[in-house]
Design a protein around this motif. Structure first.
Motif, PDB file in Angstrom:
ATOM      1  N   MET A  38       0.825  -1.118  -0.231  1.00 32.98           N
ATOM      2  CA  MET A  38       0.312  -0.112  -0.377  1.00 32.98           C
ATOM      3  C   MET A  38       1.137   1.185  -0.043  1.00 32.98           C
ATOM      4  N   LYS A  39       1.249   2.064  -1.258  1.00 33.35           N
ATOM      5  CA  LYS A  39       1.523   3.222  -0.981  1.00 33.35           C
ATOM      6  C   LYS A  39       0.775   4.516  -0.628  1.00 33.35           C
ATOM      7  N   ILE A  40       0.722   4.975   0.370  1.00 37.88           N
ATOM      8  CA  ILE A  40       0.125   6.393   0.538  1.00 37.88           C
ATOM      9  C   ILE A  40       0.600   7.073   0.382  1.00 37.88           C
ATOM     10  N   GLU A  41       0.305   8.451  -0.287  1.00 39.24           N
ATOM     11  CA  GLU A  41       0.921   9.941  -0.918  1.00 39.24           C
ATOM     12  C   GLU A  41       0.474  10.871   0.114  1.00 39.24           C
ATOM     13  N   ILE A  42       1.334  11.560   0.712  1.00 38.80           N
ATOM     14  CA  ILE A  42       1.361  12.811   1.259  1.00 38.80           C
ATOM     15  C   ILE A  42       1.845  13.858   1.071  1.00 38.80           C
ATOM     16  N   SER A  43      -0.050  14.800   0.863  1.00 40.18           N
ATOM     17  CA  SER A  43       0.969  16.300  -0.558  1.00 40.18           C
ATOM     18  C   SER A  43       0.339  16.954   0.503  1.00 40.18           C
ATOM     19  N   GLU A  44       0.486  18.269   0.137  1.00 38.49           N
ATOM     20  CA  GLU A  44      -0.030  19.522   0.112  1.00 38.49           C
ATOM     21  C   GLU A  44      -0.678  20.417  -0.829  1.00 38.49           C
ATOM     22  N   THR A  45      -1.761  19.200  -1.818  1.00 40.96           N
ATOM     23  CA  THR A  45      -2.282  19.841  -2.833  1.00 40.96           C
ATOM     24  C   THR A  45      -4.192  20.053  -2.346  1.00 40.96           C
ATOM     25  N   ARG A  46      -4.562  21.383  -3.432  1.00 38.10           N
ATOM     26  CA  ARG A  46      -5.759  21.520  -2.245  1.00 38.10           C
ATOM     27  C   ARG A  46      -6.804  21.601  -3.634  1.00 38.10           C
ATOM     28  N   ASP A  47      -6.064  20.839  -4.701  1.00 39.14           N
ATOM     29  CA  ASP A  47      -7.356  20.850  -5.803  1.00 39.14           C
ATOM     30  C   ASP A  47      -7.578  18.720  -5.444  1.00 39.14           C
ATOM     31  N   MET A  97       3.233  18.331   8.885  1.00 36.32           N
ATOM     32  CA  MET A  97       2.968  19.612   9.192  1.00 36.32           C
ATOM     33  C   MET A  97       3.884  20.464  10.180  1.00 36.32           C
ATOM     34  N   GLN A  98       4.261  19.491  10.699  1.00 42.23           N
ATOM     35  CA  GLN A  98       5.887  19.908  12.032  1.00 42.23           C
ATOM     36  C   GLN A  98       6.865  20.450  10.834  1.00 42.23           C
ATOM     37  N   GLN A  99       7.095  20.329   9.788  1.00 44.22           N
ATOM     38  CA  GLN A  99       8.081  20.422   9.251  1.00 44.22           C
ATOM     39  C   GLN A  99       8.096  22.226   8.629  1.00 44.22           C
ATOM     40  N   LYS A 100       6.294  22.390   8.767  1.00 42.92           N
ATOM     41  CA  LYS A 100       6.694  23.392   8.504  1.00 42.92           C
ATOM     42  C   LYS A 100       6.586  24.580   9.604  1.00 42.92           C
ATOM     43  N   TYR A 101       5.819  24.044  11.039  1.00 43.92           N
ATOM     44  CA  TYR A 101       5.333  24.661  12.068  1.00 43.92           C
ATOM     45  C   TYR A 101       6.237  24.036  13.784  1.00 43.92           C
ATOM     46  N   LYS A 102       7.378  23.549  13.283  1.00 41.85           N
ATOM     47  CA  LYS A 102       7.986  22.939  14.823  1.00 41.85           C
ATOM     48  C   LYS A 102       8.654  23.969  15.096  1.00 41.85           C
ATOM     49  N   GLY A 103       8.943  25.048  14.741  1.00 43.76           N
ATOM     50  CA  GLY A 103       9.743  26.493  15.823  1.00 43.76           C
ATOM     51  C   GLY A 103       8.282  27.625  16.286  1.00 43.76           C
ATOM     52  N   PHE A 104       6.865  27.182  16.188  1.00 42.52           N
ATOM     53  CA  PHE A 104       6.548  28.627  16.661  1.00 42.52           C
ATOM     54  C   PHE A 104       6.550  27.832  17.763  1.00 42.52           C
ATOM     55  N   HIS A 105       6.014  29.323  18.167  1.00 42.82           N
ATOM     56  CA  HIS A 105       5.743  29.441  19.964  1.00 42.82           C
ATOM     57  C   HIS A 105       4.498  28.626  20.461  1.00 42.82           C
ATOM     58  N   MET A 106       3.050  28.885  19.546  1.00 43.71           N
ATOM     59  CA  MET A 106       2.443  27.626  19.670  1.00 43.71           C
ATOM     60  C   MET A 106       1.756  26.962  19.165  1.00 43.71           C
ATOM     61  N   GLN A 107       1.891  25.628  18.763  1.00 41.17           N
ATOM     62  CA  GLN A 107       0.815  24.998  18.731  1.00 41.17           C
ATOM     63  C   GLN A 107      -0.583  24.440  19.304  1.00 41.17           C
ATOM     64  N   MET A 108      -1.315  24.443  18.348  1.00 39.45           N
ATOM     65  CA  MET A 108      -3.077  24.251  19.633  1.00 39.45           C
ATOM     66  C   MET A 108      -4.260  23.538  18.565  1.00 39.45           C
ATOM     67  N   LEU A 109      -4.685  22.918  19.312  1.00 42.04           N
ATOM     68  CA  LEU A 109      -4.979  21.955  19.360  1.00 42.04           C
ATOM     69  C   LEU A 109      -6.317  21.416  20.130  1.00 42.04           C
ATOM     70  N   THR A 110      -7.510  21.221  19.887  1.00 47.87           N
ATOM     71  CA  THR A 110      -9.112  20.502  20.588  1.00 47.87           C
ATOM     72  C   THR A 110      -8.582  19.354  20.275  1.00 47.87           C
ATOM     73  N   ALA A 111      -8.545  18.060  21.001  1.00 47.09           N
ATOM     74  CA  ALA A 111      -8.466  16.274  21.003  1.00 47.09           C
ATOM     75  C   ALA A 111     -10.065  16.204  21.707  1.00 47.09           C
ATOM     76  N   ASP A 112     -10.543  15.754  21.114  1.00 41.80           N
ATOM     77  CA  ASP A 112     -11.841  14.509  20.998  1.00 41.80           C
ATOM     78  C   ASP A 112     -11.069  13.500  21.747  1.00 41.80           C
ATOM     79  N   VAL A 113     -11.966  13.097  23.338  1.00 41.71           N
ATOM     80  CA  VAL A 113     -11.649  11.794  23.918  1.00 41.71           C
ATOM     81  C   VAL A 113     -10.595  10.645  23.651  1.00 41.71           C
TER      82      VAL A 113
END
Length: 135
Positions: free
Chosen positions: A1-10, A91-107
């Motif tokens: 199984m070959k999964i492709e991770i991309s930043e496409t907006r198409d 995502m971490q490749q782009k935002y790793k050095g940011f002061h604050m990374q936030m999310l709301t996690a479902d249980v």
């Protein structure tokens, strides 16, 4: 199984709706708004298997200090195979050095987020005005 991770907006609306419905997310009920919201995110990372959208994550950010990750979802048939982790790593490749990374996690997602480096934010408590019904 070959999964492709991309930043496409198409991405076709129907592919999005199929993924969101499979995960029982209420935003699937607003396809045009969901499509526009994702396409206008600061970042959008997608996971594909044979031209089928099987996962995605998006980020909203000021571009310098703060990033918020509102959506991270993987089709239920493909969960537990490292796809969510690959999306977070992209995502971490782009935002790793940011002061604050936030999310709301479902249980049900808390353990996943801990595994990829997130922790509870002190004594803060998430708060919202929310039109959905799945939480």
């Amino acid at each position: 199984m070959k999964i492709e991770i991309s930043e496409t907006r198409d991405i076709e609306i129907q592919q999005l709706i199929s993924l969101y419905k499979a995960n029982k997310w209420s935003s699937a009920n607003e396809p045009d708004a969901l499509h526009k919201a994702l396409l206008n995110s600061h970042s959008l990372v997608t996971a594909w298997l044979n031209n089928k959208l099987i996962g995605l994550g998006n980020a909203i950010s000021d571009g310098y200090l703060v990033v918020y990750y509102p959506h991270l979802l993987v089709h239920p048939d493909y969960q537990g195979q490292g796809i969510g982790k690959m999306i977070v790593e992209k995502m971490q490749q782009k935002y790793k050095g940011f002061h604050m990374q936030m999310l709301t996690a479902d249980v049900t997602a808390i353990n996943f987020y801990k595994k990829v480096g997130f922790s509870k934010a002190g004594e803060t408590q998430p708060m919202w005005i929310y039109a959905g019904n799945e939480h």
